[in-house]
Design a protein around this motif. Structure first.
Motif, PDB file in Angstrom:
ATOM      1  N   GLU A 132       0.758  -1.313  -0.037  1.00 34.52           N
ATOM      2  CA  GLU A 132      -0.055   0.021  -0.072  1.00 34.52           C
ATOM      3  C   GLU A 132       0.868   1.160  -0.055  1.00 34.52           C
ATOM      4  N   LEU A 133       1.828   1.167   0.831  1.00 38.57           N
ATOM      5  CA  LEU A 133       2.920   2.435   0.917  1.00 38.57           C
ATOM      6  C   LEU A 133       3.555   2.667  -0.440  1.00 38.57           C
ATOM      7  N   ARG A 134       3.735   1.565  -1.236  1.00 42.55           N
ATOM      8  CA  ARG A 134       4.397   1.802  -2.590  1.00 42.55           C
ATOM      9  C   ARG A 134       3.395   2.321  -3.521  1.00 42.55           C
ATOM     10  N   LYS A 135       2.159   1.684  -3.354  1.00 40.14           N
ATOM     11  CA  LYS A 135       1.331   2.380  -4.268  1.00 40.14           C
ATOM     12  C   LYS A 135       1.068   3.836  -4.068  1.00 40.14           C
ATOM     13  N   GLU A 136       1.073   4.306  -2.760  1.00 38.42           N
ATOM     14  CA  GLU A 136       0.931   5.797  -2.537  1.00 38.42           C
ATOM     15  C   GLU A 136       2.186   6.642  -2.667  1.00 38.42           C
ATOM     16  N   ALA A 137       3.278   5.802  -2.804  1.00 42.03           N
ATOM     17  CA  ALA A 137       4.701   6.586  -2.659  1.00 42.03           C
ATOM     18  C   ALA A 137       4.579   7.460  -4.277  1.00 42.03           C
ATOM     19  N   SER A 138       5.173   8.926  -3.998  1.00 45.72           N
ATOM     20  CA  SER A 138       5.372   9.544  -5.082  1.00 45.72           C
ATOM     21  C   SER A 138       6.836   9.405  -5.634  1.00 45.72           C
ATOM     22  N   ALA A 139       7.094   9.962  -6.826  1.00 47.38           N
ATOM     23  CA  ALA A 139       8.543   9.903  -7.261  1.00 47.38           C
ATOM     24  C   ALA A 139       9.564  10.215  -6.444  1.00 47.38           C
ATOM     25  N   LYS A 140       9.277  11.227  -5.663  1.00 50.90           N
ATOM     26  CA  LYS A 140      10.137  11.587  -4.582  1.00 50.90           C
ATOM     27  C   LYS A 140      10.455  10.970  -3.586  1.00 50.90           C
ATOM     28  N   GLY A 141       9.300  10.056  -3.157  1.00 47.79           N
ATOM     29  CA  GLY A 141       9.607   9.158  -2.007  1.00 47.79           C
ATOM     30  C   GLY A 141      10.396   8.192  -2.650  1.00 47.79           C
ATOM     31  N   TRP A 142      10.222   7.618  -3.755  1.00 44.34           N
ATOM     32  CA  TRP A 142      11.002   6.491  -4.442  1.00 44.34           C
ATOM     33  C   TRP A 142      12.668   6.993  -4.308  1.00 44.34           C
ATOM     34  N   LYS A 143      12.951   8.193  -4.706  1.00 42.86           N
ATOM     35  CA  LYS A 143      14.261   8.618  -4.906  1.00 42.86           C
ATOM     36  C   LYS A 143      14.565   8.834  -3.571  1.00 42.86           C
ATOM     37  N   GLY A 144      13.984   9.100  -2.539  1.00 37.80           N
ATOM     38  CA  GLY A 144      14.463   9.288  -1.204  1.00 37.80           C
ATOM     39  C   GLY A 144      14.909   8.044  -0.624  1.00 37.80           C
ATOM     40  N   SER A 145      14.059   6.851  -1.127  1.00 41.26           N
ATOM     41  CA  SER A 145      14.345   5.564  -0.323  1.00 41.26           C
ATOM     42  C   SER A 145      15.964   5.186  -0.991  1.00 41.26           C
ATOM     43  N   ARG A 146      16.044   5.414  -2.172  1.00 42.10           N
ATOM     44  CA  ARG A 146      17.146   5.197  -3.081  1.00 42.10           C
ATOM     45  C   ARG A 146      18.381   5.987  -2.525  1.00 42.10           C
ATOM     46  N   ALA A 147      18.127   7.255  -1.950  1.00 43.25           N
ATOM     47  CA  ALA A 147      19.219   7.884  -1.769  1.00 43.25           C
ATOM     48  C   ALA A 147      19.649   7.394  -0.188  1.00 43.25           C
ATOM     49  N   LEU A 148      18.637   6.829   0.542  1.00 45.72           N
ATOM     50  CA  LEU A 148      18.955   6.352   1.981  1.00 45.72           C
ATOM     51  C   LEU A 148      19.930   5.185   1.761  1.00 45.72           C
ATOM     52  N   ARG A 149      19.408   4.332   0.757  1.00 44.43           N
ATOM     53  CA  ARG A 149      20.221   2.877   0.611  1.00 44.43           C
ATOM     54  C   ARG A 149      21.636   3.437   0.054  1.00 44.43           C
ATOM     55  N   ALA A 150      21.629   4.156  -0.850  1.00 47.34           N
ATOM     56  CA  ALA A 150      23.127   4.871  -1.668  1.00 47.34           C
ATOM     57  C   ALA A 150      23.995   5.422  -0.472  1.00 47.34           C
ATOM     58  N   GLY A 151      23.233   5.933   0.800  1.00 44.77           N
ATOM     59  CA  GLY A 151      24.038   6.736   1.539  1.00 44.77           C
ATOM     60  C   GLY A 151      24.670   5.751   2.449  1.00 44.77           C
ATOM     61  N   GLN A 152      23.863   4.519   2.808  1.00 43.69           N
ATOM     62  CA  GLN A 152      24.277   3.529   3.768  1.00 43.69           C
ATOM     63  C   GLN A 152      25.324   2.893   3.006  1.00 43.69           C
ATOM     64  N   ASN A 153      25.171   2.407   1.844  1.00 47.65           N
ATOM     65  CA  ASN A 153      26.180   1.674   0.883  1.00 47.65           C
ATOM     66  C   ASN A 153      27.536   2.306   0.794  1.00 47.65           C
ATOM     67  N   LEU A 154      27.532   3.766   0.549  1.00 48.35           N
ATOM     68  CA  LEU A 154      28.706   4.564   0.398  1.00 48.35           C
ATOM     69  C   LEU A 154      29.708   4.324   1.449  1.00 48.35           C
ATOM     70  N   GLN A 155      29.153   4.201   2.580  1.00 45.51           N
ATOM     71  CA  GLN A 155      30.463   4.077   3.622  1.00 45.51           C
ATOM     72  C   GLN A 155      31.021   2.884   3.694  1.00 45.51           C
ATOM     73  N   ARG A 156      30.378   1.689   3.033  1.00 43.33           N
ATOM     74  CA  ARG A 156      31.027   0.535   2.764  1.00 43.33           C
ATOM     75  C   ARG A 156      32.088   0.440   1.645  1.00 43.33           C
ATOM     76  N   THR A 157      32.066   1.408   1.033  1.00 46.82           N
ATOM     77  CA  THR A 157      32.783   1.433  -0.405  1.00 46.82           C
ATOM     78  C   THR A 157      34.194   2.097  -0.105  1.00 46.82           C
TER      79      THR A 157
END
Length: 207
Positions: free
Chosen positions: A19-44
């Motif tokens: 349901e959350l995915r259905k309601e998510a805006s494009a910005k919401g999806w970008k935000g989730s990818r940004a968080l994931r990228a930020g978490q992965n960055l420190q491992r690289t």
């Protein structure tokens, strides 16, 4: 964002996530990818000279209002954004802490050896003796570089190194009087220094 990234959280089911995915805006999806990228960055591996590779640099840019400028929002919105940025920083710090803990738990033998090496050297330093090289069998002067590289991890200044080394020696002696065995993890300051040093060694090797 954590739900989008596939994490399981109390109080949420797979249906809730859909349901959350259905309601998510494009910005919401970008935000989730940004968080994931930020978490992965420190491992690289960090690339020299590229501050953009550092997650906290990105957070700081957001705090300063890179896009859109926080100053353009009214006080209530600005306060809310600042709270969100603070949450992101705490999340990143938690990720880093967990990485350190995983590095340590994965290699107990390595940190025990590092601790033993440090203790051998400070004992020799305190008693003005030499240390037997574990590989060559030769007697050598205490390894000042090794000792300082560990002590600096907990900000022991040069002019306080003798105090810290005596503190550790006294701690070991007090345990011996009570019939207890010294373990690297029993002294909080030394434990923290050794954990940070081992984490540094592992990062250096991986790069």
């Amino acid at each position: 964002m954590k739900l989008y990234d596939g994490k399981v959280l109390p109080g949420y089911t797979q249906d809730t996530v859909k349901e959350l995915r259905k309601e998510a805006s494009a910005k919401g999806w970008k935000g989730s990818r940004a968080l994931r990228a930020g978490q992965n960055l420190q491992r690289t591996r960090e690339r020299p000279g590229r501050r953009d590779d550092q997650p906290l640099h990105g957070v700081e840019r957001a705090r300063q209002g890179a896009a859109p400028p926080l100053a353009h929002h009214h006080d209530e919105q600005r306060k809310r954004y600042q709270e969100i940025i603070g949450l992101v920083k705490r999340e990143y710090e938690e990720v880093v802490k967990n990485e350190v803990q995983r590095a340590i738990s994965a290699d107990e033998d390595a940190i025990a050896k590092l601790a033993g090496n440090y203790i051998d050297n400070i004992k020799a330093y305190a008693l003005k003796e030499k240390v037997k090289n574990r590989y060559t069998g030769q007697d050598e002067e205490p390894d000042e570089r090794l000792m300082r590289s560990i002590e600096e991890k907990i900000e022991i200044p040069e002019n306080r190194k003798d105090d810290f080394r005596r503190e550790i020696m006294n701690f070991i002696g007090a345990l011996a009087v009570d019939g207890k065995k010294f373990m690297w993890s029993t002294n909080d300051r030394l434990r923290r220094a050794l954990e940070l040093k081992l984490f540094e060694i592992r990062r250096t090797r991986s790069s």
